[in-house]
Design an enzyme around this catalytic site. Sequence first.
Site, short mmCIF file in Angstrom:
data_model
loop_
_atom_site.label_atom_id
_atom_site.label_comp_id
_atom_site.label_asym_id
_atom_site.label_seq_id
_atom_site.Cartn_x
_atom_site.Cartn_y
_atom_site.Cartn_z
N GLY A 72 0.85 -1.19 0.00
CA GLY A 72 0.00 0.00 0.00
C GLY A 72 0.89 1.23 0.00
O GLY A 72 1.96 1.24 -0.62
N THR A 84 -1.57 -2.38 8.07
CA THR A 84 -2.78 -2.93 7.44
C THR A 84 -2.37 -3.63 6.15
O THR A 84 -1.72 -3.04 5.29
CB THR A 84 -3.81 -1.82 7.11
OG1 THR A 84 -3.17 -0.79 6.36
CG2 THR A 84 -4.42 -1.26 8.38
N ASN A 86 -2.96 -4.93 2.59
CA ASN A 86 -3.85 -4.51 1.49
C ASN A 86 -4.08 -5.64 0.49
O ASN A 86 -3.14 -6.35 0.13
CB ASN A 86 -3.22 -3.32 0.74
CG ASN A 86 -3.14 -2.06 1.57
OD1 ASN A 86 -2.81 -2.11 2.75
ND2 ASN A 86 -3.44 -0.94 0.98
N GLU A 136 -8.31 -2.99 3.52
CA GLU A 136 -7.11 -3.14 4.35
C GLU A 136 -7.44 -3.84 5.66
O GLU A 136 -8.35 -3.43 6.36
CB GLU A 136 -6.53 -1.76 4.66
CG GLU A 136 -6.40 -0.88 3.45
CD GLU A 136 -5.80 0.48 3.79
OE1 GLU A 136 -5.34 0.66 4.93
OE2 GLU A 136 -5.80 1.34 2.91
N TYR A 148 4.07 -9.70 2.82
CA TYR A 148 3.71 -9.32 1.45
C TYR A 148 3.82 -10.56 0.56
O TYR A 148 4.75 -11.36 0.70
CB TYR A 148 4.66 -8.25 0.91
CG TYR A 148 4.51 -6.92 1.58
CD1 TYR A 148 3.37 -6.12 1.37
CD2 TYR A 148 5.50 -6.42 2.43
CE1 TYR A 148 3.24 -4.89 1.99
CE2 TYR A 148 5.37 -5.18 3.05
CZ TYR A 148 4.24 -4.43 2.83
OH TYR A 148 4.10 -3.21 3.44
#
Length: 212
Positions: A72, A84, A86, A136, A148
């Site tokens: 993000g 958060t 995403n 999110e 990620y």
Amino acid sequence: MRGGRAHSGGRAGPAESRMDRKQERPALSSRAVGSALCEGVAAERCGGAGLAALPCAMRHLPYFCRGEVVKGFGRGSKELGIPTANFSEQVVESFPPDISTGIYYGWACVGNGDVHKMVLSIGWNPFYRNTKKSVETHIIHTFKEDFYGEILSIVIVGYIRPEKNFDSLEALISAIQEDIEEAKRQLDLAEHLKLKEDNFFHLPEGKIVNNH
Ligand SMILES: Cc1cc2nc3c(=O)[nH]c(=O)nc-3n(C[C@H](O)[C@H](O)[C@H](O)COP(=O)(O)O)c2cc1C
Ligand SMILES: Nc1ncnc2c1ncn2[C@@H]1O[C@H](COP(=O)(O)OP(=O)(O)O)[C@@H](O)[C@H]1O
């Protein structure tokens, strides 16, 4: 399809969905009722019909969704101290177009890991005036490292409040902290705890997720 409601008990792979018809009554926290009464934002999204329109926020719940975690703006950890995860634009676009923007709570699981409580924001983050809608998830758990590229599975269980603008970063952080406390309380209720055990969170054995 990446999110939604499908038949109970079925398996959903990455970027799939299913509906659970067992839970007829959508979850609405006390803050959601307060927000709708005070601000009418949920109602506005539903066509300005007042409290009667609240099911617009709720009728898709519980909502099951799975997708890859993408980058993000990097503000969650750095500016808010609240990371958060995403979902990609493709996953965001797969959400029902009439699902209300706002803040929700539910359950989340990274890859084949444990299921944790979560809070979720759907919308344009008015404090930051984002031009693209985002979904999110803040997982209420401390992870050793970023994830990620991993597959995040979530079930959205209940609605807390609409998205808001704030006068300061501190006010935004404080609102999110209250959302987290509300989510913790709501998710301890027996009717919500049972979704933590849902088959949706158990990927088929040996399934390769993101090369791991
Ligand atoms: C529980 C929760 C509540 C949130 N509430 C709001 C809000 O009311 N207004 C807003 O502008 N952003 C809100 N956000 C979104 C944050 O602004 C956003 O997560 C932050 O900008 C980090 O974005 P990034 O991950 O893209 O860097 C909320 C996020 C969470 C997790
Ligand atoms: N408890 C957590 N909840 C959500 N994401 C977390 C958590 N702990 C670590 N992360 C990691 O932090 C990333 C989000 O950090 P953030 O600063 O908001 O960056 P971005 O804007 O790229 O999403 C997630 O994609 C994930 O890899």
